[in-house]
Design a protein around this motif. Structure first.
Motif, PDB file in Angstrom:
ATOM      1  N   GLN A 120      99.642-100.530  -1.402  1.00 26.55           N
ATOM      2  CA  GLN A 120      99.928-100.679  -2.851  1.00 26.55           C
ATOM      3  C   GLN A 120      99.696-102.415  -2.665  1.00 26.55           C
ATOM      4  O   GLN A 120      98.936-102.560  -3.860  1.00 26.55           O
ATOM      5  N   ASN A 142      92.521 -93.205 -11.855  1.00 29.92           N
ATOM      6  CA  ASN A 142      93.819 -94.237 -11.984  1.00 29.92           C
ATOM      7  C   ASN A 142      94.847 -94.230 -11.109  1.00 29.92           C
ATOM      8  O   ASN A 142      96.139 -94.032 -11.131  1.00 29.92           O
ATOM      9  N   GLY A 164      97.735 -96.662 -10.948  1.00 32.64           N
ATOM     10  CA  GLY A 164      97.334 -97.599 -12.388  1.00 32.64           C
ATOM     11  C   GLY A 164      96.320 -98.497 -12.313  1.00 32.64           C
ATOM     12  O   GLY A 164      96.355 -99.132 -13.221  1.00 32.64           O
TER      13      GLY A 164
END
Length: 295
Positions: free
Chosen positions: A152, A204, A207
């Protein structure tokens, strides 16, 4: 009497001829390959493939600002801002050729459609594999870098780097990640994965943008660029080469195929020609992150 003798040498009813194999089978495969390539174009954002002659050199550059001059007062000489454009990599758009052979025994055992089509499927998979391999090779020329302690943070930092590099431009980030790096995340997240041209991708993702998952990306080394930095080119096979070898091609000439009966060894040859490449225009617009787990 002559008519009866000629009939003795006529081809038996239901004989498989070249006309039976070509162009029906070739049309099916070339159409499917072309459609798959168009799906891939949509995923990575390449709106149009550029037709080029076989042997054309594709050049990938890196643009850098060398200095940041200070502003000067009225009437003073304005310092020069130095911008360099450096050649990073050159690829030659060569025509790729593939050939395989189906024996009479294989056709007799399982039938013409299965014997030829199943082995043709394998040939097509090799074409797709080479296109993907070439694409990841060009992505490896990326000169930008980023870091992160997990997937992430690595992707977030890659996203941030893209925003700086393509400042003031309306761009769409795209990421390339090894399956192992997303395994833990995929185990707990509800996401929808899709496939195109053998690619698995997630729209996506986190996001941030589209993420393509592939084992050809090195683990802990996710890559990012923007779709606007990606281009595609191909060497059409619908010209002289297609005419000489009697290739059946789609309307664009992305891929050509022909089937040929071989009487010397009782088999059917399949010849396929194609060369489609996808590549980044600027190497400094491609960033490779390093995930430093536990550091």
């Amino acid at each position: 009497m002559l008519k009866k003798k000629l009939q003795l040498f006529a081809a038996p009813i239901n004989t498989t001829t070249a006309a039976d194999l070509e162009p029906a089978i070739s049309v099916d495969f070339t159409t499917r390959i072309a459609e798959n390539i168009k799906e891939l174009q949509e995923v990575i954002g390449v709106s149009e493939l550029i037709p080029m002659s076989a042997g054309t050199d594709i050049k990938i550059y890196e643009i850098k600002k060398v200095n940041t001059p200070s502003q000067v007062g009225e009437g003073e000489t304005i310092p020069l801002t130095e911008i360099t454009r450096k050649l990073v990599k050159t690829y030659t758009l060569d025509l790729n050729k593939y050939r395989k052979n189906t024996t009479a025994e294989a056709i007799q055992k399982v039938g013409r459609e299965i014997a030829i089509n199943q082995t043709d499927e394998k040939l097509v998979s090799e074409v797709q594999k080479d296109i993907k391999k070439s694409f990841y090779t060009t992505l490896a020329t990326g000169s930008g870098t980023a870091t992160g302690t997990d997937l992430q943070t690595a992707l977030a930092n890659l996203w941030a780097k893209l925003q700086v590099r393509f400042e003031d431009m309306d761009v769409t980030p795209i990421f390339f990640v090894n399956p192992q790096d997303v395994a833990d995340y995929l185990g707990t997240a509800q996401i929808h994965m899709q496939t195109a041209f053998g690619f698995t991708y997630i729209e996506n993702f986190l996001g941030l943008g589209t993420a393509i998952i592939s084992p050809q990306v090195t683990a802990t080394k996710p890559i990012a660029t923007v779709k606007e930095n990606l281009n595609g080119a191909y060497a059409p096979v619908s010209g002289d080469v297609g005419a000489v070898f009697n290739l059946t091609a789609d309307a664009t000439g992305l891929v050509g195929m022909v089937h040929d009966l071989k009487t010397d060894n009782a088999s059917v040859d399949t010849l396929l020609m194609s060369n489609v490449v996808f590549f980044p225009e600027y190497a400094d617009g491609v960033f490779v992150a390093t995930i430093s787990v536990g550091e």
